[in-house]
Design a protein around this motif. Structure first.
Motif, PDB file in Angstrom:
ATOM      1  N   ALA A  85       0.948  -1.127  -0.075  1.00 37.57           N
ATOM      2  CA  ALA A  85       0.026  -0.221  -0.247  1.00 37.57           C
ATOM      3  C   ALA A  85       0.895   1.584   0.455  1.00 37.57           C
ATOM      4  O   ALA A  85       0.549   1.965  -0.862  1.00 37.57           O
ATOM      5  N   LYS A  89       1.702   1.117  -3.871  1.00 39.78           N
ATOM      6  CA  LYS A  89       0.847   1.786  -3.623  1.00 39.78           C
ATOM      7  C   LYS A  89      -0.039   0.885  -4.976  1.00 39.78           C
ATOM      8  O   LYS A  89      -0.711   1.511  -5.981  1.00 39.78           O
ATOM      9  N   THR A  92      -4.963   0.444  -3.427  1.00 41.14           N
ATOM     10  CA  THR A  92      -5.691   2.069  -3.034  1.00 41.14           C
ATOM     11  C   THR A  92      -7.365   2.540  -2.454  1.00 41.14           C
ATOM     12  O   THR A  92      -7.724   3.525  -2.459  1.00 41.14           O
ATOM     13  N   ASN A  93      -7.389   0.956  -2.250  1.00 37.07           N
ATOM     14  CA  ASN A  93      -8.978   0.777  -1.950  1.00 37.07           C
ATOM     15  C   ASN A  93      -9.580   0.049  -0.789  1.00 37.07           C
ATOM     16  O   ASN A  93      -8.407  -1.402  -0.312  1.00 37.07           O
ATOM     17  N   THR A  97      -7.417  -4.217  -0.436  1.00 38.85           N
ATOM     18  CA  THR A  97      -6.740  -4.254   0.737  1.00 38.85           C
ATOM     19  C   THR A  97      -7.328  -5.826   1.693  1.00 38.85           C
ATOM     20  O   THR A  97      -6.215  -6.046   2.263  1.00 38.85           O
TER      21      THR A  97
END
Length: 136
Positions: A85, A89, A92-93, A97
């Motif tokens: 994360a 990256k 992202t949401n 996750t």
């Protein structure tokens, strides 16, 4: 000196594995290469150092085994989240996750089961060697 050398060697191996995993996941999931800057590399290496330090939680005999494994699992989850994360990256949401945490949990359970099975077989082998009595 040997303990420090082993500690750093293990941390560097972890760092290398994490970098390969990040590159492979980045290419497979988002079809692009992940750029690791000096800042993100430092964060990743610090994460590896921390994981290596906290890996010793598994060997503290004063803590019950279930609590040691739970602590180790939570540390692995945190490291995976930091790696995927914050550094890569990729996550992202909240759905990404959840998928990441589910995948890491499944992998952790599978690897733990294999390690426990191997450990139990080794203990059985040692026990059988000790209990053997010659009939002659």
């Amino acid at each position: 000196m040997n303990k420090l050398k082993k500690f750093l060697t293990d941390s560097c191996i972890l760092f290398t594995v994490f970098v390969f995993i990040l590159y492979i996941a980045g290419h497979a999931i988002i079809s692009t290469s992940i750029t690791i800057t000096l800042k993100t590399a430092a964060i990743l290496f610090l994460c590896c150092l921390l994981l290596r330090v906290l890996h010793n939680v598994l060997y503290i005999k004063k803590i019950p085994v279930a609590l040691r494994i739970l602590a180790h699992y939570l540390l692995i989850i945190c490291a995976a989240y930091i790696g995927f994360a914050l550094i890569a990256k990729i996550v992202t949401n909240s759905l990404a996750t959840f998928v990441l945490l589910s995948a890491i949990t499944a992998i952790y359970c599978g690897v733990s089961a294999i390690i426990m099975a191997i450990g139990n077989k080794q203990k059985e082998g040692e026990k059988q060697k000790k209990e053997y009595k010659s009939i002659f």
